[in-house]
Each structure stands twice: as C-alpha cells, then as structure tokens.
Design a protein around this motif. Structure first.
Motif, PDB file in Angstrom:
ATOM      1  N   ASN A 331      41.797  41.773  19.770  1.00  0.00           N
ATOM      2  CA  ASN A 331      40.897  42.221  20.838  1.00  0.00           C
ATOM      3  C   ASN A 331      41.261  43.608  21.332  1.00  0.00           C
ATOM      4  O   ASN A 331      42.387  44.090  21.140  1.00  0.00           O
ATOM      5  CB  ASN A 331      40.950  41.248  22.030  1.00  0.00           C
ATOM      6  CG  ASN A 331      40.474  39.853  21.663  1.00  0.00           C
ATOM      7  OD1 ASN A 331      39.358  39.677  21.206  1.00  0.00           O
ATOM      8  ND2 ASN A 331      41.341  38.862  21.864  1.00  0.00           N
ATOM      9  N   VAL A 332      40.278  44.228  21.988  1.00  0.00           N
ATOM     10  CA  VAL A 332      40.522  45.461  22.724  1.00  0.00           C
ATOM     11  C   VAL A 332      40.237  45.176  24.191  1.00  0.00           C
ATOM     12  O   VAL A 332      39.254  44.506  24.538  1.00  0.00           O
ATOM     13  CB  VAL A 332      39.644  46.625  22.202  1.00  0.00           C
ATOM     14  CG1 VAL A 332      38.159  46.302  22.287  1.00  0.00           C
ATOM     15  CG2 VAL A 332      39.929  47.905  22.983  1.00  0.00           C
ATOM     16  N   HIS A 333      41.117  45.650  25.060  1.00  0.00           N
ATOM     17  CA  HIS A 333      41.008  45.395  26.490  1.00  0.00           C
ATOM     18  C   HIS A 333      40.706  46.726  27.191  1.00  0.00           C
ATOM     19  O   HIS A 333      41.555  47.623  27.212  1.00  0.00           O
ATOM     20  CB  HIS A 333      42.305  44.790  27.025  1.00  0.00           C
ATOM     21  CG  HIS A 333      42.746  43.573  26.271  1.00  0.00           C
ATOM     22  ND1 HIS A 333      42.334  42.300  26.601  1.00  0.00           N
ATOM     23  CD2 HIS A 333      43.554  43.434  25.179  1.00  0.00           C
ATOM     24  CE1 HIS A 333      42.868  41.427  25.759  1.00  0.00           C
ATOM     25  NE2 HIS A 333      43.621  42.098  24.889  1.00  0.00           N
ATOM     26  N   LEU A 334      39.494  46.843  27.750  1.00  0.00           N
ATOM     27  CA  LEU A 334      39.046  48.061  28.417  1.00  0.00           C
ATOM     28  C   LEU A 334      39.096  47.887  29.925  1.00  0.00           C
ATOM     29  O   LEU A 334      38.797  46.804  30.440  1.00  0.00           O
ATOM     30  CB  LEU A 334      37.621  48.414  27.997  1.00  0.00           C
ATOM     31  CG  LEU A 334      37.418  48.791  26.534  1.00  0.00           C
ATOM     32  CD1 LEU A 334      36.423  47.844  25.895  1.00  0.00           C
ATOM     33  CD2 LEU A 334      36.909  50.220  26.416  1.00  0.00           C
ATOM     34  N   SER A 335      39.456  48.974  30.597  1.00  0.00           N
ATOM     35  CA  SER A 335      39.540  48.943  32.056  1.00  0.00           C
ATOM     36  C   SER A 335      38.782  50.135  32.626  1.00  0.00           C
ATOM     37  O   SER A 335      38.985  51.277  32.207  1.00  0.00           O
ATOM     38  CB  SER A 335      41.012  48.994  32.493  1.00  0.00           C
ATOM     39  OG  SER A 335      41.119  49.180  33.883  1.00  0.00           O
ATOM     40  N   TRP A 336      37.890  49.857  33.587  1.00  0.00           N
ATOM     41  CA  TRP A 336      37.167  50.889  34.343  1.00  0.00           C
ATOM     42  C   TRP A 336      37.644  50.752  35.792  1.00  0.00           C
ATOM     43  O   TRP A 336      37.417  49.745  36.444  1.00  0.00           O
ATOM     44  CB  TRP A 336      35.668  50.649  34.226  1.00  0.00           C
ATOM     45  CG  TRP A 336      34.807  51.522  35.099  1.00  0.00           C
ATOM     46  CD1 TRP A 336      34.551  51.353  36.423  1.00  0.00           C
ATOM     47  CD2 TRP A 336      34.074  52.681  34.694  1.00  0.00           C
ATOM     48  NE1 TRP A 336      33.706  52.333  36.886  1.00  0.00           N
ATOM     49  CE2 TRP A 336      33.389  53.172  35.838  1.00  0.00           C
ATOM     50  CE3 TRP A 336      33.933  53.350  33.484  1.00  0.00           C
ATOM     51  CZ2 TRP A 336      32.563  54.296  35.807  1.00  0.00           C
ATOM     52  CZ3 TRP A 336      33.111  54.480  33.450  1.00  0.00           C
ATOM     53  CH2 TRP A 336      32.438  54.946  34.588  1.00  0.00           C
ATOM     54  N   LEU A 337      38.339  51.770  36.282  1.00  0.00           N
ATOM     55  CA  LEU A 337      38.959  51.682  37.602  1.00  0.00           C
ATOM     56  C   LEU A 337      38.522  52.860  38.469  1.00  0.00           C
ATOM     57  O   LEU A 337      38.822  54.021  38.172  1.00  0.00           O
ATOM     58  CB  LEU A 337      40.483  51.676  37.464  1.00  0.00           C
ATOM     59  CG  LEU A 337      41.293  51.469  38.751  1.00  0.00           C
ATOM     60  CD1 LEU A 337      40.975  50.099  39.360  1.00  0.00           C
ATOM     61  CD2 LEU A 337      42.788  51.581  38.447  1.00  0.00           C
ATOM     62  N   GLU A 338      37.795  52.554  39.553  1.00  0.00           N
ATOM     63  CA  GLU A 338      37.322  53.575  40.485  1.00  0.00           C
ATOM     64  C   GLU A 338      38.265  53.667  41.683  1.00  0.00           C
ATOM     65  O   GLU A 338      38.827  52.661  42.129  1.00  0.00           O
ATOM     66  CB  GLU A 338      35.908  53.248  40.966  1.00  0.00           C
ATOM     67  CG  GLU A 338      34.881  53.172  39.840  1.00  0.00           C
ATOM     68  CD  GLU A 338      33.468  52.885  40.366  1.00  0.00           C
ATOM     69  OE1 GLU A 338      33.201  53.193  41.550  1.00  0.00           O
ATOM     70  OE2 GLU A 338      32.646  52.353  39.588  1.00  0.00           O
ATOM     71  N   SER A 339      38.398  54.886  42.212  1.00  0.00           N
ATOM     72  CA  SER A 339      39.245  55.087  43.399  1.00  0.00           C
ATOM     73  C   SER A 339      38.759  56.330  44.145  1.00  0.00           C
ATOM     74  O   SER A 339      38.097  57.199  43.566  1.00  0.00           O
ATOM     75  CB  SER A 339      40.719  55.241  43.014  1.00  0.00           C
ATOM     76  OG  SER A 339      40.905  56.344  42.149  1.00  0.00           O
ATOM     77  N   GLY A 340      39.103  56.392  45.450  1.00  0.00           N
ATOM     78  CA  GLY A 340      38.771  57.570  46.241  1.00  0.00           C
ATOM     79  C   GLY A 340      37.344  57.629  46.727  1.00  0.00           C
ATOM     80  O   GLY A 340      36.928  58.649  47.295  1.00  0.00           O
ATOM     81  N   GLY A 341      36.582  56.575  46.512  1.00  0.00           N
ATOM     82  CA  GLY A 341      35.201  56.565  46.949  1.00  0.00           C
ATOM     83  C   GLY A 341      35.033  55.841  48.267  1.00  0.00           C
ATOM     84  O   GLY A 341      36.005  55.590  48.995  1.00  0.00           O
ATOM     85  N   PRO A 342      33.811  55.465  48.608  1.00  0.00           N
ATOM     86  CA  PRO A 342      33.566  54.727  49.848  1.00  0.00           C
ATOM     87  C   PRO A 342      34.127  53.313  49.775  1.00  0.00           C
ATOM     88  O   PRO A 342      34.445  52.814  48.689  1.00  0.00           O
ATOM     89  CB  PRO A 342      32.035  54.721  49.948  1.00  0.00           C
ATOM     90  CG  PRO A 342      31.583  54.819  48.535  1.00  0.00           C
ATOM     91  CD  PRO A 342      32.578  55.701  47.848  1.00  0.00           C
ATOM     92  N   LEU A 343      34.241  52.681  50.908  1.00  0.00           N
ATOM     93  CA  LEU A 343      34.702  51.311  50.964  1.00  0.00           C
ATOM     94  C   LEU A 343      33.764  50.430  50.144  1.00  0.00           C
ATOM     95  O   LEU A 343      32.547  50.471  50.297  1.00  0.00           O
ATOM     96  CB  LEU A 343      34.745  50.828  52.417  1.00  0.00           C
ATOM     97  CG  LEU A 343      35.280  49.408  52.638  1.00  0.00           C
ATOM     98  CD1 LEU A 343      36.753  49.333  52.293  1.00  0.00           C
ATOM     99  CD2 LEU A 343      35.036  48.973  54.091  1.00  0.00           C
ATOM    100  N   THR A 344      34.358  49.648  49.264  1.00  0.00           N
ATOM    101  CA  THR A 344      33.552  48.827  48.352  1.00  0.00           C
ATOM    102  C   THR A 344      33.444  47.408  48.883  1.00  0.00           C
ATOM    103  O   THR A 344      34.447  46.811  49.290  1.00  0.00           O
ATOM    104  CB  THR A 344      34.186  48.802  46.948  1.00  0.00           C
ATOM    105  OG1 THR A 344      34.319  50.127  46.471  1.00  0.00           O
ATOM    106  CG2 THR A 344      33.330  47.998  45.981  1.00  0.00           C
ATOM    107  N   VAL A 345      32.216  46.892  48.862  1.00  0.00           N
ATOM    108  CA  VAL A 345      31.988  45.488  49.241  1.00  0.00           C
ATOM    109  C   VAL A 345      31.216  44.813  48.114  1.00  0.00           C
ATOM    110  O   VAL A 345      30.378  45.433  47.462  1.00  0.00           O
ATOM    111  CB  VAL A 345      31.203  45.383  50.566  1.00  0.00           C
ATOM    112  CG1 VAL A 345      32.023  45.923  51.721  1.00  0.00           C
ATOM    113  CG2 VAL A 345      29.877  46.127  50.456  1.00  0.00           C
ATOM    114  N   PRO A 346      31.486  43.555  47.863  1.00  0.00           N
ATOM    115  CA  PRO A 346      30.758  42.844  46.805  1.00  0.00           C
ATOM    116  C   PRO A 346      29.264  42.797  47.134  1.00  0.00           C
ATOM    117  O   PRO A 346      28.882  42.552  48.282  1.00  0.00           O
ATOM    118  CB  PRO A 346      31.375  41.451  46.819  1.00  0.00           C
ATOM    119  CG  PRO A 346      32.694  41.619  47.480  1.00  0.00           C
ATOM    120  CD  PRO A 346      32.520  42.714  48.487  1.00  0.00           C
TER     121      PRO A 346
END
Length: 390
Positions: A331-346
């Motif tokens: 398998n290949v394991h990909l990660s998309w990680l955001e930071s420094g933006g507005p407060l995140t809510v589901p």
C-alpha cells in the motif's frame, strides 16, 4: 590478416592462424561461389529471415566442413549465443559461450580471421561439453555502422584442413551475413513500430471513452450540487482543468515510449500549480502511476485544494498544506495536512467535493479518513499499490 593480439599462453598454443598462409590453397571455384552468392542475394530479398541458416549450410558445404554456425554477441550479458547451427554441432543451437573466454572472443579482439587447433585444450567449457574440434576457422561478423557483432565459424573433421582460400570465402559470406542481420533488424523494428502504432490507436480510443465517461459524471454530479449557473461553470471548469493537466501527463508519458508512467510528485505539483506554491510542501518516494490512477488522483487533490482555498488553510495568508506519502510492500499511505488556517469545525453534512473525493478513492480500492481538527483538516488516504501502477 589485421593486427596481432597478445594471447594468454594456453590460448596461444591452439592459435594457429599463421598456418592459413603457409598451407597450399586449392584452385577456387569462382562460378560456384558466384552462383551461391546470387542465391543468397535472392534469399535476402525475398526471405531475409531464412538467409542465415542457408548461409551457414553454404559455408559448411563450400569449405567441406563438418559443422558451422553463427555466434552473436549479447552486450548486456557479455556472452555469445549460437544461431543457425548446422552439422554435427546442430544440437547446441541457442547455447551461450563467454565473451572473454572463447574462440569467438579472440576473433573479435583480433578483428580478422582466426584459426585454432583443438581449442578444447584451452577452454574448459568445450572440453566439458565433450566436443572435439580438430580445427575451427572464425571470421568477424560485422553490421554496417556497428563494430563486429559476432562471428561466422566452421569446424573441420581433421587437422590441417583450412587454408587462406577458405578464409577468403568465409569473409565474403560473413559480409552477406552482416547485411542479412541488418535487414532482419530493420524488419523487426518496422514490425515493432507498426505494433506500437496499433497499440497507440487502441490506447487513445480507450482514453477518449474514459474521458467522456468521467466528464459526463462530473457534469451530472456538479449540476446537482450547484446553486447557480455561474457556480456550476466555475466548479466544472476547475475540475476539467485538473483532469486536463493529468491527461497531459499521461499522454506525454505514453508518447515518449517510457514505461515508468506519471510520477506522483509531478502529478500533485501540476494539479496544485494554480494555488500559491509557497503554501505547499510535497514529499514522498518516487511512485509511477497508470492512466486511471493519474486521472482519479488528479480529481482528489484538486478537490482537496479547492476546499482548502474556500474554507481551510489556503483561505488565509498564514495557511499552508503538507502532502506526504510512504509506501510499503502492498500500500501507499498519503497524508494531506492543513495548518495555519481558520478554526476548523466538522461539517454538518458532506459537500459534493468531499463526497467526490471519497467516492473516487473507494473506486480504485482505497479508503479515506478525514479528521477535522481545530488547527486544520487532516486527510489520510490508503491505496493499494496495484491500483496505482501503469
């Protein structure tokens, strides 16, 4: 006879090329040779693939030998492979001999006719094969524009058989063999080119069908989620541009004859190019993608970047995105990680873009796990390597 080459002592003992000039030469039968060469020329024109077996038998007959054959050098393995063998050694068709430990190698080093007596005294592999070679005469085999590519050789049933006349005949026949090899190679290249063109036509037909299917799906799904025609046009345009970028990579890969496919890093960089490069960090091992994986992952990363630009890290000057991946045996394991933006809510409900990403990942056998952390969205994607390969 060409330049002399210093030989190891054991080989020098069986190297008797000087005997060719000392031995009496019988009167040449030029008419027989002329008719034989004319026959070869006709064979070369009509059936080039049949020339080499015919030429080997002709060499054996004209020189009254008991066996004959052609040895072609395979550069990658540094071995000679025997072709078109005739006579008592015919059962060794396809056998290989070492470049640096064989009479053929000596012949190429000398770049001239070579005569040896009982070479099994110097070469263990001949003796181990229980082959007795009273005399063997070898001449270089040349293809126009290349160095010598092998040898044409004949074996006598008794010592003292070959002379300078036989060396002359063999040299002329070797010239024909070189031309035949060139014609065979040209014919093979032409056949391969035609097969590649046919494959290309089928491949392009397949891609066009896939492209229409993907486009049709995007139009229908985008129209259901769009509130206005302008929103539909903007959303659909972005997705089509991502798809076009991915397809351009696929087309380039196929067109240059590469078997490596599209590189994952290049694909991600291309799809994210419309956004600020300074906001992205992309890192992972080299992975090649097939057409289906290229198109699907282009849509996935386009949607992730679009959502980040609308609601996430890319909507703020301080925001950034890190894209990472690792691969194991399956398998290949990909990660998309955001930071420094507005407060995140589901989100209360998943939007079309999120559903499209999930559906696309699942379609190629993977799974996706989003995590709406307060400091930024984290998306983990696991895909089977088999779904990515060209």
């Amino acid at each position: 006879m060409g330049p002399r080459t210093t030989l190891p002592e054991t080989i020098a003992e069986v190297f008797i090329t000087d005997e060719l000039q000392r031995r009496a030469t019988s009167d040449p039968d030029y008419l027989r040779e002329k008719l034989a060469l004319q026959d070869l020329a006709q064979q070369m024109s009509d059936h080039p693939s049949q020339v080499l077996p015919r030429l080997v038998k002709l060499a054996m007959d004209i020189c009254d030998a008991e066996s004959a054959g052609i040895s072609i050098l395979e550069p990658q393995s540094e071995q000679f492979r025997w072709f078109a063998l005739s006579g008592v050694l015919a059962s060794f068709e396809g056998a290989t001999t070492p470049r640096n430990n064989s009479p053929c190698g000596v012949c190429l080093d000398c770049d001239s006719p070579v005569l040896m007596a009982h070479p099994e005294r110097a070469y263990d592999w001949i003796r181990d094969a229980a082959i007795s070679v009273p005399e063997v005469l070898l001449v270089p085999l040349r293809v126009k524009g290349l160095q010598s590519v092998g040898t044409l050789w004949i074996v006598a049933s008794q010592s003292g058989h070959f002379d300078a006349g036989h060396a002359r005949i063999m040299t002329e026949l070797a010239a024909f063999a070189g031309m035949a090899l060139r014609m065979i190679q040209t014919e093979e290249r032409l056949t391969q080119a035609l097969q590649q063109q046919e494959t290309l036509a089928r491949e392009m037909s397949h891609r066009v069908k896939n492209m229409f299917a993907i486009t049709d799906s995007m139009i229908r799904m985008s129209s259901r989620s769009a509130g206005t025609k302008d929103e539909l046009a903007s959303t659909l345009s972005g997705r089509l541009h991502a798809l076009a970028s991915a397809n351009a990579l696929v087309r380039r890969s196929f067109g240059d004859g590469s078997d490596e496919g599209v590189n994952l890093h290049e694909l991600i960089e291309r799809v994210l190019r419309p956004h600020n490069h300074a906001k992205f960090s992309i890192d992972g091992p080299g992975l090649s993608l097939g057409e289906q994986a290229t198109n699907n992952l282009a849509l996935v990363f386009h949607e992730l970047a679009t959502n980040a630009a609308k609601y996430g890290a890319l909507s703020k000057d301080s925001g950034s995105v890190a894209v990472r991946w690792l691969a194991d045996d399956t398998n290949v394991h990909l990660s998309w990680l955001e930071s420094g933006g507005p407060l995140t809510v589901p989100p209360a409900t998943l939007g079309f873009g999120s559903r499209l990403v999930a559906t696309t990942v699942e379609r190629i056998g993977g799974k996706i796990t989003p995590d709406w952390r307060p400091q930024g969205l984290s998306v983990q994607i696991e895909l089977p390597l088999s779904a990515l390969r060209p």
